[in-house]
Design an enzyme around this catalytic site. Structure first.
Site, mmCIF file in Angstrom:
data_model
loop_
_atom_site.group_PDB
_atom_site.id
_atom_site.type_symbol
_atom_site.label_atom_id
_atom_site.label_comp_id
_atom_site.label_asym_id
_atom_site.label_seq_id
_atom_site.Cartn_x
_atom_site.Cartn_y
_atom_site.Cartn_z
ATOM 1 N N ILE A 1 0.842 -1.205 0.000
ATOM 2 C CA ILE A 1 0.000 0.000 0.000
ATOM 3 C C ILE A 1 0.873 1.249 0.000
ATOM 4 C CG2 ILE A 1 -1.626 1.347 1.401
ATOM 5 C CD1 ILE A 1 -2.812 -1.316 2.328
ATOM 6 N N CYS B 1 33.881 5.263 17.389
ATOM 7 C CA CYS B 1 32.860 6.065 18.081
ATOM 8 C C CYS B 1 32.660 5.558 19.511
ATOM 9 C CB CYS B 1 31.581 6.120 17.266
ATOM 10 S SG CYS B 1 30.677 7.642 17.578
ATOM 11 N N HIS C 1 33.433 8.103 12.152
ATOM 12 C CA HIS C 1 33.121 6.820 11.513
ATOM 13 C C HIS C 1 33.885 6.667 10.198
ATOM 14 C CE1 HIS C 1 29.658 5.563 14.040
ATOM 15 N NE2 HIS C 1 29.632 6.866 14.292
ATOM 16 N N GLU D 1 34.432 4.096 8.563
ATOM 17 C CA GLU D 1 33.829 3.080 7.691
ATOM 18 C C GLU D 1 32.938 3.688 6.601
ATOM 19 O OE1 GLU D 1 33.014 3.705 10.781
ATOM 20 O OE2 GLU D 1 30.948 3.223 11.305
HETATM 21 N N1 GLN Z 1 26.483 6.747 21.962
HETATM 22 C C1 GLN Z 1 27.668 7.497 21.691
HETATM 23 C C2 GLN Z 1 27.359 8.970 21.492
HETATM 24 O O1 GLN Z 1 26.253 9.356 21.263
HETATM 25 C C3 GLN Z 1 28.419 6.934 20.497
HETATM 26 C C4 GLN Z 1 27.654 6.979 19.225
HETATM 27 C C5 GLN Z 1 28.191 6.077 18.164
HETATM 28 O O2 GLN Z 1 28.907 5.104 18.448
HETATM 29 N N2 GLN Z 1 27.833 6.328 16.916
HETATM 30 O O3 GLN Z 1 28.237 9.793 21.572
#
Ligand code: GLN
Length: 549
Positions: free
Chosen positions: A149, A382, A508, A510
């Site tokens: 839908i 992170c 990040h 990656e």
């Molecule tokens: N939770 C952590 C923060 O908000 C790390 C976030 C994450 O690993 N992307 O800073």
């Protein structure tokens, strides 16, 4: 004029529309066409940033800080170009825009309806990427499956566009499944016929049909599909299961998906696709000279898609190192100080994953302690970096209560804290530190050598930050802040210079690893894992000196 290709899906989800779209885009790019891909997701969330990875896999982040579907990661990894907010639109975003306009009075006097207002907004967003002739071809992947839908307004918008732009400027590729019935030893076309019929009932007919299949499609079967689905015979494309997603562009080239698409779009075919770098990567991937085992420590490890970009980053880095990277998933909730040594002892390196919230946090800290003390290569991303700081504070700086404010609001030793501007935020969607930020690397540091440059830029997605009040104590005890934001002085990278490879990054990396441009930190990490593997197999540790400070 920009031409448009739409990719729809039929029969079932998870057939790999994103990979087919990315593979076709790769072939068109390799023929010299400026190509981009966009994805429409039919859910009501404004973006996937508020979705749990169990629901929707990893949330991918673009340079401009958009939290997007993980398919955008595939687009960037295949095309080696950046995408942006414009490349991912959800039903929620479309409705939000239309409703805001309604409140502003933009439609005064009118009834605001799915047709034309929502479909017009969908069309505007499709055409947005084609503006300024930046691209020769825009590929738009429609999320969901024909017959849902929630997909209807998108199908209707594409139907209208096809009529408005003309047959030569706009084609539809429909990806379906041809199931193989083992007992009957037969491939079945009926689900595909039904799916095409459903789409036609909504006024849209495909120009090309791509058939996912476990068994090769024989000629008569292709003819049957062509006949019953009303496409030319050369427009029935076989998409056999591939051993790696990176082989799919070559499979699609063999099946001439690029040629049939260009012909239908009335575009010239004068050059052959230039894919030498791609093929070189595939060769290395296929014939590795060594193997390492990397432990991926996270709380969503049971779900393949949750750490998609990290897994792909390891594949890219493995290929360039001519090394097969076997990833062993280790659930952080299963780790304790008592069993960490046993669970991690046969690994060549560990990667501690990003994440949110307390679940499994102690296991991450235990794993990091083991890696630090046993000189096992460690890569923290992170939350992984934040927990490396917490571990160091607790076990080296003698601050047993040290924590991140995210996990313990009452800690007196918040080595990971929150910035002033984040404290008053009440809205959760799209309010983290998101997208690309500059970072300056410390001269003489390992990471500066790895990147081969001083100024870098990486993508972020987090709320919490290293607390600079503790920086001096950390540095004096041996953990160095070797990457900093040049404007705010926020710590973006920490490393232990005495350790074979102990790197924690607040960003990040990656998200920026691609087939043609593997990320330097991933490449160096796999190299360190190779060295640790070789050393372990000769019965030695990599370096003699233990790292405790
Ligand atoms: N939770 C952590 C923060 O908000 C790390 C976030 C994450 O690993 N992307 O800073």
């Amino acid at each position: 004029m920009t031409k448009y290709i739409f990719v729809t899906g039929g029969v079932t989800s998870s057939l790999g529309k994103g990979i087919i779209a990315a593979s076709l885009a790769k072939l068109l790019q390799a023929r010299g066409y400026k190509t981009t891909i966009q994805k429409f997701d039919p859910y009501i969330n404004v973006d996937p940033g508020t979705l749990n990875p169990y629901e929707h896999g990893e949330c991918y982040v673009t340079e401009d800080g958009a939290e997007t579907d993980l398919d955008l990661g595939h687009y960037e990894r295949f095309l080696n170009t950046f995408t942006s907010q414009a490349n991912n639109v959800t039903t929620g975003r479309i409705y939000q825009y239309v409703i805001n306009k309604e409140r502003e009075g933009a439609y005064l006097g009118k009834t605001v309806q799915v047709i034309p207002h929502i479909t017009d907004e969908i069309k505007r967003r499709i055409l947005l990427l084609g503006e300024d002739n930046k691209y020769d071809i825009v590929i738009t992947e429609l999320g969901g499956t024909v017959g849902d839908i929630e997909s209807l307004p998108y199908i209707e918008a594409v139907r209208q566009l096809k009529w408005e732009l003309g047959e030569d400027n706009c084609i539809v590729i429909h990806l379906t499944l041809i199931p193989y019935l083992k007992a009957a030893k037969e491939l079945k076309t009926k689900p595909t016929q039904h799916s095409v019929k459903t789409m036609s009932e909504n006024g849209l007919t495909p120009d090309v049909i791509v058939c996912r299949t476990e068994e090769p499609l024989y000629k008569d079967l292709k003819k049957k599909i062509a006949q019953f689905c009303n496409v030319t015979q050369d427009a029935v494309i076989e998409a056999l299961d591939a051993d790696t997603i990176y082989r799919v562009p070559l499979e699609m080239m063999r099946e001439q998906l690029d040629i049939i698409s260009l012909k239908k779009l009335d575009l010239p075919l004068d050059t052959e696709p230039e894919l030498s770098k791609w093929k070189e990567f595939l060769d290395k991937l296929r014939y590795p000279k060594s193997k390492v085992t990397v432990g991926l420590i996270g709380k969503y490890v049971e779900l393949q898609d949750a750490y998609k970009s990290i897994l792909e980053g390891l594949i890219h880095a493995g290929a360039i190192n001519e090394c097969k990277v076997e990833v062993r998933n280790i659930h952080s909730e299963d780790l304790t100080p008592q069993n960490a040594a046993e669970k991690l002892k046969n690994l060549d390196a560990i990667l501690v994953a990003p994440g949110f919230g307390s679940r499994g946090i102690d296991g991450k800290i235990d794993a990091i302690r083991y890696a630090r003390e046993n000189r096992l290569p460690f890569f923290g991303i992170c939350l992984g970096m934040q927990m490396a700081c917490v571990e160091f504070a607790r076990n080296v700086l003698n601050m047993p209560k040290a924590h991140s404010l995210e996990m313990n609001e009452d800690t007196n030793d918040a080595v990971i804290s929150i910035m002033e501007e984040q404290k008053n935020i009440t809205q959760m969607g799209g309010t983290m530190r998101l997208g690309a930020y500059d970072c300056t690397l410390a001269e003489g540091s390992k990471v500066a050598e790895i990147y081969g440059q001083k100024d870098i830029s990486e993508r972020h997605r987090h709320r919490y930050e290293f607390n600079n009040a503790y920086l001096e104590a950390f540095e004096n005890a041996g953990m160095k802040a070797v990457g900093k934001n040049p404007e705010t002085d926020l710590v973006e990278i920490v490393e232990l210079p005495e350790h074979p490879y102990f790197v924690g990054v607040q960003f990040h990396p990656e998200y920026k690893s691609t087939v043609e441009n593997p990320h330097p930190l991933f490449v160096a990490f796999v190299k360190a894992a190779k060295e640790s593997h070789a050393a372990r197999n000769n019965g030695k540790t990599v370096f003699e000196k233990p790292v405790t400070s």
